[in-house]
Design a protein around this motif. Structure first.
Motif, PDB file in Angstrom:
ATOM      1  N   ILE A 117     -20.172 -29.195 -34.466  1.00  0.00           N
ATOM      2  CA  ILE A 117     -21.403 -29.510 -33.749  1.00  0.00           C
ATOM      3  C   ILE A 117     -21.595 -31.003 -33.569  1.00  0.00           C
ATOM      4  O   ILE A 117     -22.011 -31.471 -32.501  1.00  0.00           O
ATOM      5  N   LEU A 118     -21.279 -31.788 -34.610  1.00  0.00           N
ATOM      6  CA  LEU A 118     -21.530 -33.226 -34.541  1.00  0.00           C
ATOM      7  C   LEU A 118     -20.787 -33.897 -33.383  1.00  0.00           C
ATOM      8  O   LEU A 118     -21.387 -34.710 -32.663  1.00  0.00           O
ATOM      9  N   PRO A 119     -19.491 -33.596 -33.132  1.00  0.00           N
ATOM     10  CA  PRO A 119     -18.840 -34.190 -31.952  1.00  0.00           C
ATOM     11  C   PRO A 119     -19.528 -33.807 -30.643  1.00  0.00           C
ATOM     12  O   PRO A 119     -19.588 -34.625 -29.711  1.00  0.00           O
ATOM     13  N   LEU A 120     -20.053 -32.585 -30.550  1.00  0.00           N
ATOM     14  CA  LEU A 120     -20.759 -32.170 -29.340  1.00  0.00           C
ATOM     15  C   LEU A 120     -22.028 -33.001 -29.144  1.00  0.00           C
ATOM     16  O   LEU A 120     -22.397 -33.325 -28.009  1.00  0.00           O
ATOM     17  N   CYS A 121     -22.677 -33.349 -30.255  1.00  0.00           N
ATOM     18  CA  CYS A 121     -23.859 -34.196 -30.169  1.00  0.00           C
ATOM     19  C   CYS A 121     -23.491 -35.574 -29.634  1.00  0.00           C
ATOM     20  O   CYS A 121     -24.210 -36.150 -28.800  1.00  0.00           O
ATOM     21  N   PHE A 122     -22.359 -36.112 -30.097  1.00  0.00           N
ATOM     22  CA  PHE A 122     -21.903 -37.407 -29.605  1.00  0.00           C
ATOM     23  C   PHE A 122     -21.536 -37.334 -28.129  1.00  0.00           C
ATOM     24  O   PHE A 122     -21.725 -38.300 -27.383  1.00  0.00           O
ATOM     25  N   VAL A 123     -21.006 -36.191 -27.689  1.00  0.00           N
ATOM     26  CA  VAL A 123     -20.695 -36.007 -26.272  1.00  0.00           C
ATOM     27  C   VAL A 123     -21.980 -36.080 -25.441  1.00  0.00           C
ATOM     28  O   VAL A 123     -22.006 -36.688 -24.364  1.00  0.00           O
ATOM     29  N   ALA A 124     -23.049 -35.450 -25.947  1.00  0.00           N
ATOM     30  CA  ALA A 124     -24.333 -35.502 -25.242  1.00  0.00           C
ATOM     31  C   ALA A 124     -24.831 -36.942 -25.133  1.00  0.00           C
ATOM     32  O   ALA A 124     -25.314 -37.372 -24.078  1.00  0.00           O
ATOM     33  N   ALA A 166     -27.820 -34.316 -33.747  1.00  0.00           N
ATOM     34  CA  ALA A 166     -26.825 -34.853 -34.685  1.00  0.00           C
ATOM     35  C   ALA A 166     -27.454 -35.087 -36.054  1.00  0.00           C
ATOM     36  O   ALA A 166     -26.870 -34.754 -37.088  1.00  0.00           O
ATOM     37  N   LEU A 167     -28.651 -35.670 -36.059  1.00  0.00           N
ATOM     38  CA  LEU A 167     -29.347 -35.914 -37.320  1.00  0.00           C
ATOM     39  C   LEU A 167     -29.648 -34.595 -38.042  1.00  0.00           C
ATOM     40  O   LEU A 167     -29.421 -34.473 -39.255  1.00  0.00           O
ATOM     41  N   LEU A 168     -30.111 -33.606 -37.275  1.00  0.00           N
ATOM     42  CA  LEU A 168     -30.407 -32.300 -37.871  1.00  0.00           C
ATOM     43  C   LEU A 168     -29.140 -31.637 -38.399  1.00  0.00           C
ATOM     44  O   LEU A 168     -29.145 -31.011 -39.464  1.00  0.00           O
ATOM     45  N   CYS A 169     -28.040 -31.798 -37.666  1.00  0.00           N
ATOM     46  CA  CYS A 169     -26.763 -31.209 -38.088  1.00  0.00           C
ATOM     47  C   CYS A 169     -26.317 -31.777 -39.432  1.00  0.00           C
ATOM     48  O   CYS A 169     -25.882 -31.032 -40.320  1.00  0.00           O
ATOM     49  N   VAL A 170     -26.421 -33.092 -39.587  1.00  0.00           N
ATOM     50  CA  VAL A 170     -26.017 -33.734 -40.846  1.00  0.00           C
ATOM     51  C   VAL A 170     -26.903 -33.273 -41.995  1.00  0.00           C
ATOM     52  O   VAL A 170     -26.422 -32.913 -43.075  1.00  0.00           O
TER      53      VAL A 170
END
Length: 227
Positions: A117-124, A166-170
């Motif tokens: 999920i985190l890489p997808l957040c960075f893509v956004a 991303a913050l929520l994922c971490v």
């Protein structure tokens, strides 16, 4: 310049959050894994090198942003941003591993949700930056100025959605891994709603512009008739 500024702000924020997380960890954590089995312990500060390296890349991005060749500059900025994002993701994956509470000889559970999920957040976030300064407008029914305003709005929304998810994922991966899917739900819904909101806003702007033009044309016709 916008990409360089955005990357610098995000990478420094990421570094600050990582350091804050390390401060609440024990003085000794697993620092090496044989597979997923912890086989060595040490200070958690060794992992700060990953987000710190990601932050240092901002210097290279600022240098690349000053290049005159636009195509070469864009490719180089994309590559440097991708490397920085990869380092940030690795840093948080390791943080999730070492914060799981395993001791030497114990097996940790790999934070799969975090690494997906985190890489997808960075893509956004990355596409949000592109929408604001690189990608052409996607709302052809509007005037040029309005096209860029809507594109910039979409970019800001994608950056916000990517950052929050991303913050929520971490947080979830470290504290309640079984709920990590909620960050993916937030990301998908946020991106979809951002596009929908901007499309509706663009449609509203286009209707208003059309109405104004019709009013001006009618006023012009009436004046000609009176003349």
């Amino acid at each position: 310049m916008f990409q360089a500024t955005l990357y610098t702000v995000l990478s420094l924020f990421n570094l600050i959050c990582f350091v804050g997380g390390v401060l609440v960890l024990p003085s000794e954590v697993p620092i090496h894994f044989d597979g997923l089995t912890a086989d060595a312990v040490g200070s958690p500060w060794v992992f700060v090198a990953l987000p710190a390296a990601a932050a240092l890349i901002s210097a290279a991005i600022w240098t690349a942003s000053l290049m005159k060749r636009s195509k070469t500059r864009t490719v180089l900025l994309c590559c440097l941003s991708a490397v920085g994002a990869a380092l940030a993701v690795l840093g948080w994956v390791f943080f999730a591993l070492i914060s799981s509470g395993v001791s030497a000889g114990e097996t940790a559970s790999f934070p799969i949700a975090l690494s997906i999920i985190l890489p997808l957040c960075f893509v956004a976030i990355f596409f949000g930056a592109l929408f604001q300064s690189v990608l052409p407008p996607f709302f052809s029914r509007l005037e040029d100025r309005e096209q860029w305003e809507i594109s910039a709005l979409l970019g800001r929304l994608l950056i916000a959605v990517g950052g929050v998810s991303a913050l929520l994922c971490v947080i979830l991966s470290c504290l309640a891994e079984k709920w990590s899917f909620l960050s993916a739900v937030l990301l998908v819904l946020g991106v979809a709603l951002s596009f929908l909101f901007c499309l509706l806003r663009a449609n509203s702007r286009a209707k208003k512009s059309f109405a104004v033009k019709q009013t001006e044309e009618n006023s012009g016709g009436e004046r000609e008739g009176q003349g």
